[in-house]
Design a protein around this motif. Sequence first.
Motif, PDB file in Angstrom:
ATOM      1  N   ASP A 182     -49.944  -5.097   9.546  1.00 15.92           N
ATOM      2  CA  ASP A 182     -49.089  -5.301   8.383  1.00 15.92           C
ATOM      3  C   ASP A 182     -49.704  -6.313   7.417  1.00 15.92           C
ATOM      4  N   LEU A 185     -53.813  -4.537   2.465  1.00 16.24           N
ATOM      5  CA  LEU A 185     -53.187  -3.403   1.785  1.00 16.24           C
ATOM      6  C   LEU A 185     -52.050  -2.809   2.600  1.00 16.24           C
ATOM      7  N   ARG A 187     -49.730  -4.252   3.966  1.00 17.98           N
ATOM      8  CA  ARG A 187     -48.486  -4.957   3.678  1.00 17.98           C
ATOM      9  C   ARG A 187     -47.687  -4.242   2.583  1.00 17.98           C
ATOM     10  N   TYR A 188     -48.392  -3.474   1.752  1.00 17.37           N
ATOM     11  CA  TYR A 188     -47.756  -2.858   0.590  1.00 17.37           C
ATOM     12  C   TYR A 188     -47.527  -1.357   0.741  1.00 17.37           C
ATOM     13  N   THR A 189     -48.242  -0.725   1.636  1.00 18.14           N
ATOM     14  CA  THR A 189     -48.026   0.685   1.931  1.00 18.14           C
ATOM     15  C   THR A 189     -48.401   0.932   3.385  1.00 18.14           C
ATOM     16  N   THR A 255     -41.740  -1.764   4.516  1.00 15.98           N
ATOM     17  CA  THR A 255     -42.997  -1.392   3.870  1.00 15.98           C
ATOM     18  C   THR A 255     -42.891   0.003   3.269  1.00 15.98           C
ATOM     19  N   SER A 256     -43.369   0.147   2.048  1.00 15.82           N
ATOM     20  CA  SER A 256     -43.343   1.439   1.368  1.00 15.82           C
ATOM     21  C   SER A 256     -44.086   2.492   2.179  1.00 15.82           C
ATOM     22  N   PRO A 260     -48.018   1.990  -3.039  1.00 10.96           N
ATOM     23  CA  PRO A 260     -48.055   0.544  -2.796  1.00 10.96           C
ATOM     24  C   PRO A 260     -46.962  -0.169  -3.594  1.00 10.96           C
ATOM     25  N   LEU A 261     -46.086  -0.873  -2.885  1.00 10.08           N
ATOM     26  CA  LEU A 261     -44.979  -1.608  -3.495  1.00 10.08           C
ATOM     27  C   LEU A 261     -44.800  -2.929  -2.766  1.00 10.08           C
ATOM     28  N   PRO A 262     -44.199  -3.915  -3.414  1.00 14.10           N
ATOM     29  CA  PRO A 262     -43.923  -5.175  -2.703  1.00 14.10           C
ATOM     30  C   PRO A 262     -43.049  -4.909  -1.483  1.00 14.10           C
ATOM     31  N   PRO A 263     -43.258  -5.630  -0.395  1.00 15.26           N
ATOM     32  CA  PRO A 263     -42.441  -5.414   0.816  1.00 15.26           C
ATOM     33  C   PRO A 263     -40.963  -5.635   0.530  1.00 15.26           C
TER      34      PRO A 263
END
Length: 286
Positions: A182, A185, A187-189, A255-256, A260-263
């Motif tokens: 996690d 990268l 972390r975001y997707t 997570t997305s 990719p998006l903020p958690p």
Amino acid sequence: MNTGAFLLGLAATAAAALVVLLVAFAVGVRTGRHRGVDVAWGLAFAAVALTGYALSAGHGDDGRRLLATALVLVWGLRLSAHLWWRARGAPEDPRYAAMLSRAPEGPARTRYALRIVYLLQAALVWFVALPVLAAQYTDRPPGALAWAGTALWAVGVFFEAVGDRQLARFKADPGNRGAVMDRGLWRYTRHPNYFGDACVWWGLYLLAADTPAGAAFVLSPLLMTYLLAFGSGKPMLERRMGAHRPGWAEYAARTSGFLPLPPRRTPREPRTPRTPQPPSSPRSPR
């Protein structure tokens, strides 16, 4: 676009993809492991691009031909090299083991593997690569849309290569055994490599989309994106991770799944209070 020459290119690139996958099939039968088809995936795209480049000489703009071919070669060879390195000495991929278990052992299973794993992937390679062939046979130099596609391709390769590298380093640490990746990268997707793959193929589509003939092949990136996000990519992997990896549900909740998006904040990550805290107050644990 010279229609007759393009049709010849279609036939020749289909044959190139088929040859690569048939060689991979022979290797799979000999070794008893069919996970090598993943290595052949990138090589088949490289073979298609090289075949199209050779046959489109004199029919397409040289700059566009070279650009499309180079982008596919960089992507395909990097992916194949990464998957080969990861698969060295590993047992059969659980995806293919589950798929082939549907057929009885013996020659019937071998024929099933040929049809469902190898011939199907050869057809997919050819279909997904159609925008590349269209770009190679386009007789005008690359314009703004083609360069935008090149930039999108670069974003995709970045997500794939960096995501793969981060995951490899994470798994190489014995202290992470059984843990969910996690970081970086991831972390975001949950799937930076699949997101990157989609960007690569939409970028290659844009390389051809500034002509009506090239724009007509929009089903190719649409199919690839569907397979990655809703077909044999993300859903199949997540079912296996959810069944065997502790902590996966919590990771998936924050997570997305693709973009990719903020958690997202979860009950385990309470929102920081809005009221000011004294400078000496400790941070809330995460």
